[in-house]
Design a protein around this motif. Sequence first.
Motif: not given
Length: 306
Positions: A53-55, A109-110, A116-119, A127-129
């Motif tokens: 949620e905080n990503f 991930f940071k 960055r390729i994110i899946s 999905i993070p807002k």
Amino acid sequence: MTDSSQTGHTDRNMLLDMIHSTSKTSSEDLLFTYKGVLYPTVLCNEETFKSLENFEAREDDLLVVTYPKCGTNWIIQILYDIVGVISNKELLLDNTMIEFGNPEMLERFKDRPSPRIISTHLNVQSIPKSFFQKKVKTLLVLRNPKDAAVSFYNFYNSMPALPTYQSWDLFFKDFIQGNVVYGSYFDYLVAWNKHTEEHNVMAVTFEEMKLDLPTQLRKISDFFRLSLSPEQISLVEEQTSFTSMKEKSEATHGKLGNAFFRKGQIGDWRSVFTEPQSKQVDAEFEKYLAGTNLGDLLNYNKYCSF
């Protein structure tokens, strides 16, 4: 700073090892429910979902969104190859779903370099807002529901982290009711259809990629502003054809390679579906997706006529 590529590779291999070492037990042990959706216990947990949620997304992230068994690993490899060709270096395939693993893996991930390729298989609501707030370019990969269902059935039975189904009929009942990991195929697409008019969202289909990969590679690379020359398109095509991906699946996915890359065919559902089952999916499509942007893109009548 930690070498993010190597760390990601370690995380990914660790998850593959966890899956392979899991003994098939009851559904109660292998699955859990979070906010009304089923997830695999071996790969996901509530703590990671809360951390998500905080990503913090980056504006230059390349986000890939798919319902399970719609071409996920294929498109991930394509993006790695596109970025690698442009940067003129071989990138280590370090991708895991953003929702997989523990919060420490999510934190790493940071450290990954841009882009960055994110899946993810997560539905829109989960999905993070920050991805929406920063209008991150998002590629949605679709596959016709009948082939997706058959592939999903075989995946369940070949994946140690998921329950085994004794018959296709039993799986079909759960699939049509949304009682499978990541929930209902139709709910998933209905939610994403609301975002198809946004300039930072593009949808492609598994079928289009199978039939004309060079054209789709061009569309995908242009969408992400990763322009390729004709020679580079040919190179990526050669490296990422489904046949090529299957041949090297043991190297990329270990002992589970055949589970991730089974047939990759269009129309395989006709060897499994009964006519009543086919009509049931037709009715669901008509109810939820007919006449929508994503429904039209699926070219349903061409690929799903019994």
